[in-house]
Design a protein around this motif. Sequence first.
Motif, PDB file in Angstrom:
ATOM      1  N   LEU A 236       0.849  -1.189   0.000  1.00 34.43           N
ATOM      2  CA  LEU A 236       0.000   0.000   0.000  1.00 34.43           C
ATOM      3  C   LEU A 236       0.885   1.240   0.000  1.00 34.43           C
ATOM      4  O   LEU A 236       1.762   1.377   0.850  1.00 34.43           O
ATOM      5  CB  LEU A 236      -0.892   0.008   1.247  1.00 34.43           C
ATOM      6  N   ILE A 237       0.665   2.129  -0.977  1.00 32.05           N
ATOM      7  CA  ILE A 237       1.407   3.379  -1.074  1.00 32.05           C
ATOM      8  C   ILE A 237       0.420   4.529  -0.913  1.00 32.05           C
ATOM      9  O   ILE A 237      -0.527   4.657  -1.696  1.00 32.05           O
ATOM     10  CB  ILE A 237       2.139   3.504  -2.426  1.00 32.05           C
ATOM     11  N   THR A 238       0.612   5.358   0.109  1.00 33.55           N
ATOM     12  CA  THR A 238      -0.267   6.507   0.317  1.00 33.55           C
ATOM     13  C   THR A 238       0.439   7.759  -0.186  1.00 33.55           C
ATOM     14  O   THR A 238       1.473   8.158   0.338  1.00 33.55           O
ATOM     15  CB  THR A 238      -0.632   6.644   1.808  1.00 33.55           C
ATOM     16  N   GLY A 239      -0.135   8.351  -1.234  1.00 23.13           N
ATOM     17  CA  GLY A 239       0.437   9.542  -1.852  1.00 23.13           C
ATOM     18  C   GLY A 239       0.958   9.260  -3.240  1.00 23.13           C
ATOM     19  O   GLY A 239       1.930   8.531  -3.414  1.00 23.13           O
ATOM     20  N   ALA A 240       0.291   9.827  -4.259  1.00 26.07           N
ATOM     21  CA  ALA A 240       0.669   9.596  -5.658  1.00 26.07           C
ATOM     22  C   ALA A 240       1.397  10.794  -6.247  1.00 26.07           C
ATOM     23  O   ALA A 240       1.247  11.102  -7.421  1.00 26.07           O
ATOM     24  CB  ALA A 240      -0.566   9.269  -6.499  1.00 26.07           C
ATOM     25  N   GLY A 241       2.194  11.456  -5.412  1.00 26.28           N
ATOM     26  CA  GLY A 241       3.115  12.428  -5.958  1.00 26.28           C
ATOM     27  C   GLY A 241       4.187  11.712  -6.759  1.00 26.28           C
ATOM     28  O   GLY A 241       4.203  10.478  -6.847  1.00 26.28           O
ATOM     29  N   PRO A 242       5.108  12.458  -7.354  1.00 30.28           N
ATOM     30  CA  PRO A 242       6.121  11.817  -8.202  1.00 30.28           C
ATOM     31  C   PRO A 242       6.893  10.697  -7.517  1.00 30.28           C
ATOM     32  O   PRO A 242       7.152   9.652  -8.112  1.00 30.28           O
ATOM     33  CB  PRO A 242       7.036  12.984  -8.580  1.00 30.28           C
ATOM     34  N   ILE A 243       7.257  10.886  -6.236  1.00 29.22           N
ATOM     35  CA  ILE A 243       8.025   9.847  -5.553  1.00 29.22           C
ATOM     36  C   ILE A 243       7.143   8.628  -5.273  1.00 29.22           C
ATOM     37  O   ILE A 243       7.593   7.484  -5.403  1.00 29.22           O
ATOM     38  CB  ILE A 243       8.664  10.398  -4.269  1.00 29.22           C
ATOM     39  N   GLY A 244       5.894   8.849  -4.917  1.00 24.69           N
ATOM     40  CA  GLY A 244       4.984   7.724  -4.723  1.00 24.69           C
ATOM     41  C   GLY A 244       4.762   6.932  -5.996  1.00 24.69           C
ATOM     42  O   GLY A 244       4.710   5.697  -5.985  1.00 24.69           O
ATOM     43  N   VAL A 245       4.653   7.647  -7.119  1.00 26.01           N
ATOM     44  CA  VAL A 245       4.480   6.970  -8.413  1.00 26.01           C
ATOM     45  C   VAL A 245       5.722   6.162  -8.766  1.00 26.01           C
ATOM     46  O   VAL A 245       5.642   5.017  -9.221  1.00 26.01           O
ATOM     47  CB  VAL A 245       4.145   8.000  -9.514  1.00 26.01           C
ATOM     48  N   MET A 246       6.904   6.750  -8.534  1.00 22.25           N
ATOM     49  CA  MET A 246       8.138   6.004  -8.801  1.00 22.25           C
ATOM     50  C   MET A 246       8.249   4.789  -7.882  1.00 22.25           C
ATOM     51  O   MET A 246       8.712   3.719  -8.304  1.00 22.25           O
ATOM     52  CB  MET A 246       9.353   6.922  -8.654  1.00 22.25           C
ATOM     53  N   ALA A 247       7.823   4.937  -6.639  1.00 22.62           N
ATOM     54  CA  ALA A 247       7.858   3.804  -5.711  1.00 22.62           C
ATOM     55  C   ALA A 247       6.941   2.679  -6.176  1.00 22.62           C
ATOM     56  O   ALA A 247       7.268   1.492  -6.002  1.00 22.62           O
ATOM     57  CB  ALA A 247       7.466   4.263  -4.308  1.00 22.62           C
TER      58      ALA A 247
END
Length: 346
Positions: free
Chosen positions: A168-179
């Motif tokens: 689960l990834i919370t936050g779809a900013g650029p770093i979240g998208v890369m993660a």
Amino acid sequence: MKALVKHKAEPGLWLMDVPEPETGPGDVLIRVLRTGICGTDLHIRSWDNWARGAVRTPLVLGHEFVGEVAGVGADVTDIAVGDLVSGEGHLVCGKCRNCLAGRRHLCRATVGLGVGRDGAFAEYVALPASNVWVHRAKVDLDVAAIFDPFGNAVHTALSFPLVGEDVLITGAGPIGVMAAAVARHAGARNVVVTDVSEPRLELARKAGATLAVNVARQSIEDAQRTLGLREGFDVGLEMSGNAQAMRGMVDNMTHGGRIAMLGLPAEEFAVDWSRIVTSMITVKGVYGREMFETWYAMTVLLEGGLDLTPVITGSYSYQDFDAAFDEAATARSGKIILDWSTASAA
């Protein structure tokens, strides 16, 4: 040379002529080709409470970059003029317990490029050779310019084993998208990304997320049911710094789940510590990149076919920095690139 400067202690940035940076025997002078705009740069531009406390003007900002080596000091032996390089933006003391033990990312005396000293939004930037990463493998210039935030994503995502896990990834900013892209590439079974911005959730889908969930419309519990998960997520990557997101993550972890937290909250907030204890959840804080283990991992991931291009959504000439910063400040964009390759030293 031209540089983007925080010239006054007020909102705004100024494109100015400043002297080229001085270099010593252990330093490398780099001609900047591309830079990426970071949330830190947005804070400095808007001159918010954090920026007022962290930055002294005047300051050349910027820490995400790729460039070509223009000169090396007399003591530099393993970097050559013409090398394509990026830079580790955390400059460490080299003398503390952690530095001496090889854990430089834990140095308590870290100085940030473009925050505590002049940075890379300029025609030239100078760095100690120990902070310079030479790109030995072929890499797209725009991707090379964002190795710094890519490293944040890799450091966070690879904090725990991912093969076969539900993430689960919370936050779809650029770093979240890369993660999300890293987690899928590293063997996660399911990768769920949450946010409230539909354009950014679409970026997460392009990057390989199994589900991209708008939590203003759908709950994380709904996502679990959609995927047939019975016990919760194995690994959480908190990228937003949002209190509600962190609480929702804790509520949806399996017993023994592991959370890596990169998102930096603007203020303190409460979480259900009794649940963290009774569910035996591990919470690990993540800051920056491991020097240079994360950098090796980044390069290997790209060589293995990881595609970061979906996260780059705009490119501008450095002269159009205001428009670039305006786009980067929206909740729609991914990474925004400034092109310095046309700049010529005065």
